[in-house]
Design an enzyme around this catalytic site. Structure first.
Site, mmCIF file in Angstrom:
data_model
loop_
_atom_site.group_PDB
_atom_site.id
_atom_site.type_symbol
_atom_site.label_atom_id
_atom_site.label_comp_id
_atom_site.label_asym_id
_atom_site.label_seq_id
_atom_site.Cartn_x
_atom_site.Cartn_y
_atom_site.Cartn_z
ATOM 1 N N HIS A 1 0.857 -1.183 0.000
ATOM 2 C CA HIS A 1 0.000 0.000 0.000
ATOM 3 C C HIS A 1 0.891 1.230 0.000
ATOM 4 O O HIS A 1 1.697 1.437 0.912
ATOM 5 C CB HIS A 1 -0.919 0.017 1.224
ATOM 6 C CG HIS A 1 -1.886 1.160 1.209
ATOM 7 N ND1 HIS A 1 -3.176 1.050 0.718
ATOM 8 C CD2 HIS A 1 -1.757 2.452 1.602
ATOM 9 C CE1 HIS A 1 -3.789 2.202 0.818
ATOM 10 N NE2 HIS A 1 -2.946 3.075 1.347
ATOM 11 N N CYS A 2 0.771 2.038 -1.043
ATOM 12 C CA CYS A 2 1.642 3.201 -1.214
ATOM 13 C C CYS A 2 0.940 4.448 -0.685
ATOM 14 O O CYS A 2 -0.086 4.861 -1.243
ATOM 15 C CB CYS A 2 2.000 3.377 -2.691
ATOM 16 S SG CYS A 2 3.109 4.772 -3.003
ATOM 17 N N PRO A 3 1.444 5.069 0.367
ATOM 18 C CA PRO A 3 0.796 6.280 0.872
ATOM 19 C C PRO A 3 0.955 7.477 -0.050
ATOM 20 O O PRO A 3 0.159 8.418 0.012
ATOM 21 C CB PRO A 3 1.505 6.512 2.218
ATOM 22 C CG PRO A 3 2.842 5.858 2.061
ATOM 23 C CD PRO A 3 2.616 4.677 1.169
ATOM 24 N N GLY B 1 -1.896 6.957 -2.344
ATOM 25 C CA GLY B 1 -3.150 6.728 -1.642
ATOM 26 C C GLY B 1 -3.919 5.535 -2.153
ATOM 27 O O GLY B 1 -5.151 5.577 -2.225
ATOM 28 N N GLN B 2 -3.239 4.461 -2.474
ATOM 29 C CA GLN B 2 -3.915 3.290 -3.041
ATOM 30 C C GLN B 2 -3.041 2.055 -2.849
ATOM 31 O O GLN B 2 -1.810 2.154 -2.721
ATOM 32 C CB GLN B 2 -4.184 3.509 -4.532
ATOM 33 C CG GLN B 2 -4.941 2.403 -5.239
ATOM 34 C CD GLN B 2 -6.333 2.202 -4.680
ATOM 35 O OE1 GLN B 2 -6.480 1.571 -3.638
ATOM 36 N NE2 GLN B 2 -7.333 2.728 -5.376
#
Length: 410
Positions: A176-178, A181-182
């Protein structure tokens, strides 16, 4: 005795006026009526966009526009044009990564049927069905162990994992890549890598032309390189910024090139220690790259704009006195989140004969733990034993000994 009906929500006219995204149980955020799906940390997407657009804007105003005087008209315009087009392309890849379904597996509304029975088979002993936590499945001649997800109430396919941030099971979950945002997974991993790679190239492009501009100042004014740098502080700031950015996004690009060449995900790389022979997904470098960049993207398993019937509330119980247990809603939430809901529902009786006898539906084991005689006194299907010759509507009075004892304690 009457049936208590749940309150109706206002603002909905029919039973089929809700869409899938309106009843979504995950933590995602939807835009444009379900056309775009983001993670709960979508606000960080604005920061990512500003970190891309702001440096390019400064570059076009303070560096590229000045280089137009040192190059011919076509070359000078092309410097700005390439920077703008590259930035737009980078932002498109960012939106394709962030705003699409990464590969979410729809959760089940009910757990699957249990396949094993846990409990003694002796006489008088109840058998409790229980789902196995791990199952073995065979895919393309290879055996994989799949785990059961309590939240989504399904067995995860191979390479699937549950994202604790989005609260969904995602196919070929990478991480999950902050920054976007996804979740990065099967349906957007290709765009994520292209976004990171293009961002690296954009940083190198800005860094290179800032160095060219400083060199042009040094040669035109015949001054030292230090004085030339002091004449263009914007170039110095961009050089430092792009150098640091290239260090991070460039390193991320190299890391994912390694993952693609070995057909691994970030999750698998940190969780497992594959070697060249034990990785069951490795097809060779060429085939691994073909799988990521040239294989068709599978369609989404979710139609977020589809109309669905409104979920029916808990079935109304025959309640005396108009009382429903406040724990019923909590039990539903526990079941949806994969937790074991333990609650007891009480029904209060208000008969016409004037007796107010409370009847509790509780577990016999819980009653026996309180008192061995409690299970015989309080039971959902039994009444308090009365003498055979005692009238049904007679008043039960306390004995003088009991009244004296209660008065003494008071």
């Amino acid at each position: 005795m009457y049936v208590v009906t749940p309150p109706q929500r206002s603002g909905f006219g029919s039973d089929c006026d809700l869409r899938v995204y309106q009843t979504w149980k995950g933590s995602n955020i939807f835009c444009l009526q379900g056309r775009f799906i983001f993670g709960p940390d979508v606000r960080s997407l604005g920061l990512t966009i500003s970190l891309i657009v702001a440096p390019v804007t400064i570059f076009c105003i303070f560096v590229a526009s000045k280089l137009m005087d040192d190059f011919s008209d076509s070359w000078g315009v092309s410097i700005i044009l390439v920077a703008v087009v590259f930035t737009i392309y980078d932002l498109i890849l960012l939106m394709l990564t962030s705003g699409r379904d990464p590969g979410i597996i729809p959760r089940n509304s009910h757990p699957p049927e249990p396949e094993v029975v846990d409990g003694n088979t002796g006489s008088g002993t109840s058998q409790t069905p229980r789902l196995p936590r791990v199952k073995e499945v065979e895919v393309n001649g290879k055996v994989f162990k799949v785990k059961y997800c309590d939240t989504c109430m399904l067995y995860r396919p191979p390479r699937c994992s549950h994202c604790s941030i989005c609260n969904n099971c995602v196919e070929r979950f990478d991480h999950h890549c902050p920054w976007v945002g996804q979740c990065i997974a099967q349906r957007n991993y290709r765009f994520f890598f292209m976004f990171v790679f293009s961002t690296t190239l954009l940083c190198v492009y800005v860094f290179a032309f800032c160095c060219v501009y400083i060199k042009k100042i040094k040669e035109s004014e015949d001054i030292s390189i230090l004085k030339a740098m002091l004449k263009t502080p914007a170039s110095i700031a961009l050089i430092l910024y792009t150098f640091i950015s290239t260090f991070f996004v460039g390193g991320l690009t190299c890391f994912h090139l390694y993952l693609i060449s070995t057909n691994q995900t970030t999750y698998e790389n940190f969780r497992y220690s594959y070697d060249r022979h034990s990785n069951p997904h490795n097809k060779g470098v060429v085939d691994n790259f073909k799988e990521i960049f040239f294989s068709p993207i599978p369609p989404s398993k979710n139609n977020f704009r589809a109309m669905v019937p409104r979920e029916n509330p808990m079935p109304s119980r025959s309640v005396v006195g108009g009382f429903m247990s406040p724990n019923m809603g909590k039990a539903n939430d526990d079941i949806e989140m994969g937790r074991k809901g333990v609650w007891a529902m009480a029904e209060h009786g208000d008969g016409k004969d004037g007796n107010n006898n409370e009847r509790f539906h509780v577990n016999d084991n819980e009653l026996n733990e309180l008192s061995p005689d409690m299970g015989n006194i309080v039971n959902g299907d039994e009444q308090i034993n009365r003498p055979n010759n005692h009238p049904r509507n007679a008043n039960w009075e306390m004995s003088p000994e009991v009244m004296a004892l209660s008065a003494r304690r008071a």
